[in-house]
Design a protein around this motif. Sequence first.
Motif, PDB file in Angstrom:
ATOM      1  N   ILE A 238       0.840  -1.202   0.000  1.00  0.00           N
ATOM      2  CA  ILE A 238       0.000   0.000   0.000  1.00  0.00           C
ATOM      3  C   ILE A 238       0.874   1.250   0.000  1.00  0.00           C
ATOM      4  O   ILE A 238       0.639   2.190  -0.752  1.00  0.00           O
ATOM      5  CB  ILE A 238      -0.951  -0.021   1.196  1.00  0.00           C
TER       6      ILE A 238
ATOM      7  N   SER B 200      -9.059   7.596  -3.385  1.00  0.00           N
ATOM      8  CA  SER B 200      -9.561   6.599  -2.444  1.00  0.00           C
ATOM      9  C   SER B 200      -8.790   5.290  -2.570  1.00  0.00           C
ATOM     10  O   SER B 200      -8.508   4.842  -3.672  1.00  0.00           O
ATOM     11  CB  SER B 200     -11.049   6.353  -2.719  1.00  0.00           C
ATOM     12  N   GLY B 201      -8.431   4.748  -1.457  1.00  0.00           N
ATOM     13  CA  GLY B 201      -7.727   3.475  -1.450  1.00  0.00           C
ATOM     14  C   GLY B 201      -6.240   3.612  -1.667  1.00  0.00           C
ATOM     15  O   GLY B 201      -5.526   2.609  -1.756  1.00  0.00           O
TER      16      GLY B 201
ATOM     17  N   GLY C 140      -4.066   4.783   0.401  1.00  0.00           N
ATOM     18  CA  GLY C 140      -3.295   4.500   1.609  1.00  0.00           C
ATOM     19  C   GLY C 140      -3.123   5.701   2.523  1.00  0.00           C
ATOM     20  O   GLY C 140      -2.257   5.708   3.393  1.00  0.00           O
ATOM     21  N   LYS C 141      -3.998   6.698   2.369  1.00  0.00           N
ATOM     22  CA  LYS C 141      -3.885   7.905   3.198  1.00  0.00           C
ATOM     23  C   LYS C 141      -4.131   7.594   4.673  1.00  0.00           C
ATOM     24  O   LYS C 141      -3.346   7.969   5.545  1.00  0.00           O
ATOM     25  CB  LYS C 141      -4.905   8.962   2.730  1.00  0.00           C
ATOM     26  N   THR C 142      -5.237   6.898   4.945  1.00  0.00           N
ATOM     27  CA  THR C 142      -5.546   6.563   6.339  1.00  0.00           C
ATOM     28  C   THR C 142      -4.457   5.668   6.921  1.00  0.00           C
ATOM     29  O   THR C 142      -4.050   5.838   8.081  1.00  0.00           O
ATOM     30  CB  THR C 142      -6.918   5.867   6.429  1.00  0.00           C
ATOM     31  N   SER C 143      -3.968   4.784   6.082  1.00  0.00           N
ATOM     32  CA  SER C 143      -2.900   3.905   6.548  1.00  0.00           C
ATOM     33  C   SER C 143      -1.689   4.717   6.978  1.00  0.00           C
ATOM     34  O   SER C 143      -1.092   4.454   8.038  1.00  0.00           O
ATOM     35  CB  SER C 143      -2.497   2.926   5.441  1.00  0.00           C
TER      36      SER C 143
ATOM     37  N   GLN D   5     -12.083   9.647  10.141  1.00  0.00           N
ATOM     38  CA  GLN D   5     -12.865   9.687   8.905  1.00  0.00           C
ATOM     39  C   GLN D   5     -14.345   9.412   9.191  1.00  0.00           C
ATOM     40  O   GLN D   5     -15.221  10.054   8.639  1.00  0.00           O
ATOM     41  CB  GLN D   5     -12.307   8.641   7.928  1.00  0.00           C
TER      42      GLN D   5
ATOM     43  N   GLU E  57     -10.052  12.890   6.056  1.00  0.00           N
ATOM     44  CA  GLU E  57     -11.183  13.259   5.191  1.00  0.00           C
ATOM     45  C   GLU E  57     -12.166  14.189   5.900  1.00  0.00           C
ATOM     46  O   GLU E  57     -13.357  13.891   5.994  1.00  0.00           O
ATOM     47  CB  GLU E  57     -11.941  11.993   4.734  1.00  0.00           C
TER      48      GLU E  57
HETATM   49  N1  LIG Z   1      -6.702  -4.238   7.503  1.00  0.00           N
HETATM   50  C1  LIG Z   1      -6.820  -4.255   6.166  1.00  0.00           C
HETATM   51  N2  LIG Z   1      -7.263  -5.351   5.565  1.00  0.00           N
HETATM   52  C2  LIG Z   1      -7.400  -5.412   4.237  1.00  0.00           C
HETATM   53  N3  LIG Z   1      -7.111  -4.388   3.442  1.00  0.00           N
HETATM   54  C3  LIG Z   1      -6.668  -3.242   4.004  1.00  0.00           C
HETATM   55  C4  LIG Z   1      -6.505  -3.109   5.402  1.00  0.00           C
HETATM   56  N4  LIG Z   1      -6.051  -1.883   5.665  1.00  0.00           N
HETATM   57  C5  LIG Z   1      -5.947  -1.261   4.477  1.00  0.00           C
HETATM   58  N5  LIG Z   1      -6.322  -2.068   3.492  1.00  0.00           N
HETATM   59  C6  LIG Z   1      -6.326  -1.734   2.093  1.00  0.00           C
HETATM   60  O1  LIG Z   1      -5.328  -0.791   1.875  1.00  0.00           O
HETATM   61  C7  LIG Z   1      -5.750   0.174   0.998  1.00  0.00           C
HETATM   62  C8  LIG Z   1      -5.558   1.549   1.562  1.00  0.00           C
HETATM   63  O2  LIG Z   1      -6.464   1.740   2.619  1.00  0.00           O
HETATM   64  P1  LIG Z   1      -6.650   3.142   3.307  1.00  0.00           P
HETATM   65  O3  LIG Z   1      -7.746   3.082   4.234  1.00  0.00           O
HETATM   66  O4  LIG Z   1      -5.323   3.597   3.823  1.00  0.00           O
HETATM   67  O5  LIG Z   1      -7.040   4.042   2.037  1.00  0.00           O
HETATM   68  P2  LIG Z   1      -7.451   5.555   1.999  1.00  0.00           P
HETATM   69  O6  LIG Z   1      -6.494   6.224   1.102  1.00  0.00           O
HETATM   70  O7  LIG Z   1      -7.638   6.091   3.336  1.00  0.00           O
HETATM   71  O8  LIG Z   1      -8.851   5.456   1.260  1.00  0.00           O
HETATM   72  P3  LIG Z   1     -10.153   6.352   1.480  1.00  0.00           P
HETATM   73  O9  LIG Z   1      -9.854   7.652   0.844  1.00  0.00           O
HETATM   74  O10 LIG Z   1     -11.210   5.602   0.761  1.00  0.00           O
HETATM   75  O11 LIG Z   1     -10.369   6.446   2.918  1.00  0.00           O
HETATM   76  C9  LIG Z   1      -7.185  -0.113   0.620  1.00  0.00           C
HETATM   77  O12 LIG Z   1      -7.190  -0.731  -0.653  1.00  0.00           O
HETATM   78  C10 LIG Z   1      -7.627  -1.102   1.661  1.00  0.00           C
HETATM   79  O13 LIG Z   1      -8.511  -2.007   1.106  1.00  0.00           O
END
Ligand SMILES: Nc1ncnc2c1ncn2[C@@H]1O[C@H](COP(=O)(O)OP(=O)(O)OP(=O)(O)O)[C@@H](O)[C@H]1O
Lengths: 206, 435
Positions: free
Chosen positions: A17, A37-38, A40-43, A87, A158
Motif C-alpha cells: 500500500i 480513495s484506497g 493509503g492515506k488513512t494507513s 474519517q 477526510e
Molecule cells: N486491515 C486491512 N485489511 C485489508 N485491506 C486493508 C486493510 N487496511 C488497508 N487495506 C487496504 O489498503 C488500501 C488503503 O487503505 P486506506 O484506508 O489507507 O485508504 P485511503 O487512502 O484512506 O482510502 P479512502 O480515501 O477511501 O479512505 C485499501 O485498498 C484497503 O482495502
Amino acid sequence: MLFDVNNVCFTVRNTQILDNVNLHVEAGQSLLLLGPSGSGKTSLLNILAGLSQPGSGEVKYNDQIYAALSQSELDRLRANNFGFVFQKLLLIGHLSVEQNIGLSQSKADHQRIKNLVDDLGLSGKEKQKARDLSVGEAQRVAIARAVVHNPTVIFADEPTSALDDINAEKVMNLIFDQAKKSGATVVAATHDARIKGMFDNILEIA
Amino acid sequence: MTDVSLVLSSLKSRWLNSLLSVFLTAFGVMLALVVIQFSQHVQNRLSSDGQGIDIVVGAKGSPLQMVLSSVYHIDIPTGNIPYDQAKKLMKNPQVKTAIPLALGDNWKGYRIVGTTPEYMKHYGAELKSGEPWHKAFEAVAGSSVGLEIGESFVGAHGLVGHGHIHEEEKYQVTGVMKPIGTVLDRLILTSLDSVLNIHGQESVEHTEHDHGHEDKHHDHDNHEHEEHDHDGHAHEDEHHAHDEHKHHDHEERVAPEITALLLTTKSPIANMNLPRTINRGSTLQAANPALELTRLTSMLGLGSKSFQALAMLLIIIASLSIFSGLAGSLENRMGDLAVLRAIGYSKSRVFKIITLEGMIITVSGTALGVIMGAGGFLVLKTIVPPLQSSGAEIRFTSDSALIICSVLIAGFVAAMIPAIRAAKVDVARQVSRNT
Ligand SMILES: Nc1ncnc2c1ncn2[C@@H]1O[C@H](COP(=O)(O)OP(=O)(O)OP(=O)(O)O)[C@@H](O)[C@H]1O
Ligand SMILES: [Mg+2]
C-alpha cells in the motif's frame, strides 16, 4: 523535526500500500496527504500517529522512534500530543456531547469544554447524546474532542469529503482556528483537492 | 469523563440486557443463600435437639417418625406405650437416665409435654423466672411459647391446631424457661400426671395430690402406686396418642400410657444391644436417634442438593448472560473502544472498563440477591410454621460468604473474556475500515 519518516513501506495481505514513503514535517507546518480513495492515506496517518506499525522503515516523532517505545509509552505519547478527527468521526453514541469532548481529558475541564462548545456553535447541545446529532454537529463535536486537550498535532482524516464548498471551508477554518489557538500542527488526509491551498506541505500519494 | 461514568452510561444504553443479567445473578444468589440457610438451620436444630439421647423407645411404627415426634416434636407419635412397660425399662441396669414423655395436647400449636424434671436437666434448660411444676396442672413454658407466669390456659386436644378443648382442666404457668436454642423453647412442660389425668388415666407420680410447699424438692423418680399396677396388655391395641377423650371420673380411669421414653445408656454397647432386645418384644420399639438422623439428613441432603444444583445453574446462566451481554455488545462498541485506545487509553484501562461493566452487574446482582435471599427467608419463615417455631434466623455463615465469592469470581471470569478482546482491539483497522 516534528515528524521524520524514512523509507516506510506498508503491506496488507501481500498488497503493497505504501512504497518507500519519506516525509519531514517541522513543528507548526501543516501537512496534507492527498490521494485517491484506497491510496493509503488513512494507513499513513495511522502510521504517523503510532496506531499501526509500518512493515519497514522508521517513524520518528520529536526524535522519538516509535518502534523503540513500549506500548504504554506510545499510549501516553498519543494521549499527550495527538488529537484525532476520524474519517468516520467515531463519537461514542451513548455519551453526551460534553462527555465525548471530555473523553480525552483525564480530568474534565468544564470551562474549556464550554468554550469549545460555544466556539463550534454547539451551545445548548451539551447534554445531547452523540447518536442524536446531525452529521454536521457530530463533525464539530469530533473537532472539539480532537483539540480539547491542546495537542501538538491534530490528525484529520477526510474532514471535508462529504461537504459542499461552503461547509468544507467552514470546517477547515474551524480546525485551523483551533490549531492556531493551541499552537497545534494540522496533519490531514483527503482526496478533496479543494483544500490543497490551506496547507504548508502536500504529499501526493498515488 | 471518569471511567465509572463511561461504564454506567454504557450499561444504561443497554439497560434491558443489564437488568436481565442483574436479575439472573440475583435469583441465583437468592436461591443459593436460602437453600444454604435452610439446610444449615435444619442441621443445627437436628443436632442440638438430639444431643445426648442414645435411644428412643415408643410404640411400634416408623422409627424415624417416632424419633421426629418425640425428640424433635415435629411429626405425630407412632402411638402410646403402657407406662408399666416403660417403667420396667427405666429400671434396666444398662439405662443411665430415662425421660418419659406423654404427648396429646397443645396450646396454640405448642405441644404440652408431660414429663419429669429430668427432661429440662438433660438439655441444660433453666428457668428464667418462677418455679418448676410441683403438682398436676402446673406447667413450665418454653421461651418462645409466650406464656407468662401466673397465666392459666387450657390445652386443646391434638398436637397441632385447635382440637377439642379440655375446658375442665386449666393449666397454671409456674415458670418460664430461658431460651436455650433447642426444641424445649417451644414446648410447655408439665408433670406426667397432668397429661395422663386429662386423658382419663391413672396417676403415676407420688406428688400428684400433694399441695404443700414443703414439697418443693420432692423426689421425681417415678415411683409407682402399687394399687395401679396393671399388666399393660389391656391397652395393647390402643396405639393412639392419648387421643380418646376419657371421662375424668377417678373411678373409671384406665391404665396409664406414655408416648415415648428418651434414654441415655451407660455404655456404647448398650446403645447397640438395648434396642435389639427391646425390638424383639412385641409392643415396644427402640430406635437410635443418631442413626435415624443420618437417614433423615441424607434425605434432606438430597433435596437441598437439587436446590443447590438449581442455584448453581442459575449462577452459571447469570454469568453466561453477563458474558453474552458484554461480548454481544462488544462488536458494536469496537469503534468506541478503538477511539479510547487512539486517544491514549492504555490496553489495561480498556480491560478495566469492560471488566468494571461486568462487575457492576455482578455486584449489584449479588447485593440484590442477598436482599432477596433475606427477604425470601423471612417470607418462608412466615409460610412454613416449623421454621418460625424452631427459631430459624438469617445467619451469615462461611457458606454464604463462599457463595458470594464464587458468584463474584464467576462474574469476573464472564467479564474477563470480552474485556481481553476489547483490550486487543485493532485500532488502526477500526478507524480506517468502513464498518
Ligand atoms: N486491515 C486491512 N485489511 C485489508 N485491506 C486493508 C486493510 N487496511 C488497508 N487495506 C487496504 O489498503 C488500501 C488503503 O487503505 P486506506 O484506508 O489507507 O485508504 P485511503 O487512502 O484512506 O482510502 P479512502 O480515501 O477511501 O479512505 C485499501 O485498498 C484497503 O482495502
Ligand atoms: Mg481513509
